[in-house]
Design a protein around this motif. Structure first.
Motif, PDB file in Angstrom:
ATOM      1  N   LEU A 174      -8.001  -3.005   0.538  1.00 49.60           N
ATOM      2  CA  LEU A 174      -8.839  -4.913   0.668  1.00 49.60           C
ATOM      3  C   LEU A 174      -7.009  -5.523  -0.461  1.00 49.60           C
ATOM      4  O   LEU A 174      -6.277  -6.060  -0.276  1.00 49.60           O
ATOM      5  N   PHE A 175      -6.998  -4.666  -2.036  1.00 47.63           N
ATOM      6  CA  PHE A 175      -5.836  -4.856  -2.638  1.00 47.63           C
ATOM      7  C   PHE A 175      -4.388  -4.030  -2.140  1.00 47.63           C
ATOM      8  O   PHE A 175      -3.252  -5.127  -2.249  1.00 47.63           O
ATOM      9  N   VAL A 176      -3.854  -3.308  -1.275  1.00 43.65           N
ATOM     10  CA  VAL A 176      -2.696  -3.131  -0.840  1.00 43.65           C
ATOM     11  C   VAL A 176      -2.505  -4.067   0.186  1.00 43.65           C
ATOM     12  O   VAL A 176      -0.897  -4.383   0.768  1.00 43.65           O
ATOM     13  N   PHE A 177      -3.193  -4.321   1.392  1.00 41.87           N
ATOM     14  CA  PHE A 177      -2.998  -4.731   2.747  1.00 41.87           C
ATOM     15  C   PHE A 177      -3.389  -6.420   1.805  1.00 41.87           C
ATOM     16  O   PHE A 177      -2.905  -7.285   2.942  1.00 41.87           O
ATOM     17  N   ARG A 178      -4.483  -6.296   2.065  1.00 44.86           N
ATOM     18  CA  ARG A 178      -5.302  -8.062   2.662  1.00 44.86           C
ATOM     19  C   ARG A 178      -5.058  -8.950   1.611  1.00 44.86           C
ATOM     20  O   ARG A 178      -4.841  -9.831   1.898  1.00 44.86           O
ATOM     21  N   PHE A 179      -5.483  -8.099   0.355  1.00 47.80           N
ATOM     22  CA  PHE A 179      -4.565  -9.328  -0.562  1.00 47.80           C
ATOM     23  C   PHE A 179      -2.881  -9.246  -1.049  1.00 47.80           C
ATOM     24  O   PHE A 179      -2.714 -10.611  -1.840  1.00 47.80           O
ATOM     25  N   GLY A 180      -2.269  -8.589  -0.309  1.00 44.22           N
ATOM     26  CA  GLY A 180      -1.034  -8.589   0.178  1.00 44.22           C
ATOM     27  C   GLY A 180       0.062  -7.874  -1.409  1.00 44.22           C
ATOM     28  O   GLY A 180       1.473  -8.591  -1.890  1.00 44.22           O
ATOM     29  N   MET A 181      -0.789  -6.620  -2.518  1.00 41.25           N
ATOM     30  CA  MET A 181      -0.462  -6.679  -3.456  1.00 41.25           C
ATOM     31  C   MET A 181       0.802  -5.901  -3.137  1.00 41.25           C
ATOM     32  O   MET A 181       1.102  -4.751  -4.487  1.00 41.25           O
ATOM     33  N   GLY A 182       1.057  -4.838  -2.323  1.00 39.66           N
ATOM     34  CA  GLY A 182       1.518  -4.210  -2.135  1.00 39.66           C
ATOM     35  C   GLY A 182       1.123  -2.504  -2.774  1.00 39.66           C
ATOM     36  O   GLY A 182      -0.449  -2.244  -2.903  1.00 39.66           O
ATOM     37  N   TYR A 183       2.197  -1.493  -2.794  1.00 41.78           N
ATOM     38  CA  TYR A 183       1.863  -0.464  -3.495  1.00 41.78           C
ATOM     39  C   TYR A 183       1.267  -0.622  -5.559  1.00 41.78           C
ATOM     40  O   TYR A 183       0.529   0.368  -5.594  1.00 41.78           O
ATOM     41  N   ILE A 184       1.361  -1.876  -5.571  1.00 40.43           N
ATOM     42  CA  ILE A 184       0.487  -1.940  -6.951  1.00 40.43           C
ATOM     43  C   ILE A 184      -0.596  -1.944  -7.030  1.00 40.43           C
ATOM     44  O   ILE A 184      -1.467  -1.656  -8.303  1.00 40.43           O
ATOM     45  N   GLY A 185      -0.884  -2.271  -5.547  1.00 42.15           N
ATOM     46  CA  GLY A 185      -2.839  -2.595  -5.379  1.00 42.15           C
ATOM     47  C   GLY A 185      -3.490  -0.655  -6.026  1.00 42.15           C
ATOM     48  O   GLY A 185      -4.869  -0.936  -6.021  1.00 42.15           O
ATOM     49  N   ALA A 186      -2.516   0.576  -4.645  1.00 44.47           N
ATOM     50  CA  ALA A 186      -3.911   1.111  -4.997  1.00 44.47           C
ATOM     51  C   ALA A 186      -3.783   1.549  -7.087  1.00 44.47           C
ATOM     52  O   ALA A 186      -5.230   2.491  -7.042  1.00 44.47           O
ATOM     53  N   PRO A 187      -3.083   1.731  -7.769  1.00 44.70           N
ATOM     54  CA  PRO A 187      -3.562   2.227  -8.705  1.00 44.70           C
ATOM     55  C   PRO A 187      -4.436   0.895  -9.363  1.00 44.70           C
ATOM     56  O   PRO A 187      -5.633   1.673 -10.158  1.00 44.70           O
ATOM     57  N   ILE A 188      -4.477   0.213  -9.180  1.00 43.66           N
ATOM     58  CA  ILE A 188      -5.988  -0.759  -9.626  1.00 43.66           C
ATOM     59  C   ILE A 188      -6.950  -0.399  -8.778  1.00 43.66           C
ATOM     60  O   ILE A 188      -8.154  -0.659  -9.450  1.00 43.66           O
ATOM     61  N   ALA A 189      -6.505   0.147  -7.552  1.00 43.64           N
ATOM     62  CA  ALA A 189      -7.970   0.517  -6.821  1.00 43.64           C
ATOM     63  C   ALA A 189      -8.665   1.564  -7.432  1.00 43.64           C
ATOM     64  O   ALA A 189      -9.991   1.744  -7.928  1.00 43.64           O
ATOM     65  N   THR A 190      -7.649   2.983  -7.604  1.00 43.76           N
ATOM     66  CA  THR A 190      -8.420   4.363  -8.267  1.00 43.76           C
ATOM     67  C   THR A 190      -8.655   3.777  -9.895  1.00 43.76           C
ATOM     68  O   THR A 190      -9.456   4.389 -10.093  1.00 43.76           O
ATOM     69  N   SER A 191      -8.383   3.224 -10.338  1.00 42.80           N
ATOM     70  CA  SER A 191      -8.755   3.055 -11.822  1.00 42.80           C
ATOM     71  C   SER A 191      -9.784   2.622 -12.021  1.00 42.80           C
ATOM     72  O   SER A 191     -11.182   2.598 -12.537  1.00 42.80           O
TER      73      SER A 191
END
Length: 497
Positions: free
Chosen positions: A214-231
């Motif tokens: 969702l964060f990386v692709f669906r919401f278009g956040m790119g690579y920064i969506g990955a650490p948000i999801a993991t945290s």
């Protein structure tokens, strides 16, 4: 490590199973004198260690998948983002290994205390480890926050540094959840609870995968969506395991394995005892992590594709490593319990089953998986054909390395059960930094082998480490180990009282 013969007339009720309390306690046990062994057998040890290892393997694989998922999701973007996130993951793994190393003291202390029926010490050790971890968290958080000034010392590409630094700043939020889950996991495992961590990850790991998408692709956040999801996932894991511990405490008001928080002063005493075990544990884990992860950093010198390929094979190696590591934790808990129960021959039998029987099976299985899947596994991590091809060429070398590394990991688990992390720490430094890394750098930079040379050189260090650790374990002085363990817990018991 000769196996005990079962005395005539011995029945199933006299067999000491993991977590069971023998009905034949003697006054000598209460006085701290080693008790006569209640015989087990190799078949029982193989079955029990394998049974407890199964949920732990699932737990550690799911936990490793959290970082692995960031590589998979960002790998679908482009090689530059994958390289930057890989650099951040290297830093994350290497520094978070400090908390994992700190928690290894619980592998020694908690099961030994549980086996010797000093139940409140189990909770006290858990609380002390959390308090010590808080102090270590401060410099690690500062390092991540200012990583943009540190990473250029090892990586020349400023684009990779920017991506990695932004990633790490977000990951600071994950530290409390990670620490609480890691320590809570050890606390529960010492009490024969090997499944709570697994159940938590059954929920959190899929949520992490969904959040990454969702964060990386669906919401278009790119690579920064990955650490948000993991945290967010690590935070949920920490809250969940505390809730489980709190639920069991509230459900059973006189929970044996807990030190009441009203008795808070002992939590901040006798840290030296725990740190004396934790620091060598950190060295054992950190030396291996840094040896492996430094190769990923140095792979940047061979170009973006080589760095991405290194990230792919390191992720695969990291996932397969979780199987023997989890098995080592299961074996360590069982052996440490026998140390606490003062069952000398059972310690020997459990050690033999862990190293020879289970170790042999895992070594062959991991080797066949890595070599047989070399043409298929990389495609799950990167859609870049050149990256996948480079990774497939390295996997057979990693298969050979893992064959030896399994015996190293299991022997390290036995050393933790014995409270001899210091030996493991010294051997890790010698094997990796006097043998493995120098050979890896020589073969990687001074020949045409490049990444293959990195992994070949490191493999030589792994073989040296496996042989030396197995030798030390095989020649253990078990009566002395049991005696030292009793003295160690006596100090904390007197303080708790």
């Amino acid at each position: 490590m000769a196996m005990n013969k079962k005395e005539p007339g011995t029945n199933e009720e006299t067999v000491s199973y993991y977590g069971a309390i023998s009905r034949h306690e003697s006054s000598s046990e209460a006085e701290g004198i080693p008790s006569a062994d209640v015989s087990t057998c190799s078949r029982t040890e193989f079955r029990e260690i394998s049974r407890t290892a199964a949920p732990l393997v699932v737990t550690y694989l799911l936990q490793a998948s959290l970082s692995f998922m960031t590589v998979v999701s960002v790998g679908r973007l482009n090689a530059l983002d994958l390289g930057g996130v890989s650099l951040a993951n290297v830093t994350f793994t290497a520094t978070m290994a400090i908390f994992q190393g700190l928690a290894t003291c619980l592998d020694t202390l908690c099961p030994q205390a549980y086996g010797s029926r000093q139940y409140q010490l189990v909770g006290l050790y858990f609380q002390r480890c959390l308090a010590i971890s808080v102090l270590f968290a401060i410099p690690i958080a500062l390092l991540w926050w200012f990583s943009a000034h540190v990473l250029p010392l090892v990586v020349d590409d400023s684009r990779l540094v920017v991506i990695a630094a932004r990633f790490l700043r977000v990951m600071i939020v994950s530290i409390p959840g990670f620490v609480v889950f890691e320590c809570g996991k050890k606390y529960l495992q010492a009490q024969k609870d090997f499944v709570t961590g697994q159940y938590i990850l059954f929920v959190c790991a899929p949520l992490n995968a969904l959040a990454n998408y969702l964060f990386v692709f669906r919401f278009g956040m790119g690579y920064i969506g990955a650490p948000i999801a993991t945290s967010l996932t690590f935070t949920l894991m920490g809250v969940s395991i505390i809730a489980c511990i709190w639920y069991h405490t509230g459900k059973n008001g006189e929970l044996e394995c807990w030190n009441s928080l009203s008795n808070w002063r002992p939590i901040f005493t006798h840290w030296r005892t725990m740190i004396s075990l934790a620091v060598p544990g950190i060295v054992m884990i950190e030396a291996e992590f840094l040896a492996f992860e430094s190769l990923t950093v140095l792979a940047a010198n061979f170009g973006t594709d080589a760095l991405a390929a290194q990230s792919v094979v390191a992720s695969i190696q990291g996932l397969t490593f979780q199987i023997p590591f989890a098995t080592g934790v299961a074996g360590s808990n069982r052996i440490a319990y026998y140390v606490g129960e003062k069952q000398t021959n059972n310690c020997k039998l459990a050690t033999r089953s862990t190293l020879m029987h289970i170790g042999g099976i895992l070594a062959v299985a991991n080797f066949l998986f890595l070599v047989g899947g070399r043409n298929y596994l990389p495609s799950f991590f990167s859609k870049d054909e050149n990256v996948a091809r480079l990774a497939s060429e390295i996997l057979p070398i990693i298969g050979v390395n893992q064959f030896a590394d399994i015996f190293n990991v299991l022997a390290a688990g036995v050393l933790r059960a014995q409270g001899r992390q210091r030996i493991g720490g010294v051997l890790n430094i010698i094997a990796y930094y006097a043998v493995g890394i120098p050979l890896a750098l020589t073969l990687g930079f001074c020949t045409e082998m490049r990444l293959k040379g990195f992994w070949t050189g490191l493999g030589c260090g792994i073989v040296v480490l496996a042989i030396s650790e197995v030798y030390c374990v095989w020649n253990s002085d078990w009566p002395r180990i049991i005696h030292d363990s009793h003295l160690l817990h006596k100090i904390s018991e007197n303080d708790e009282e």
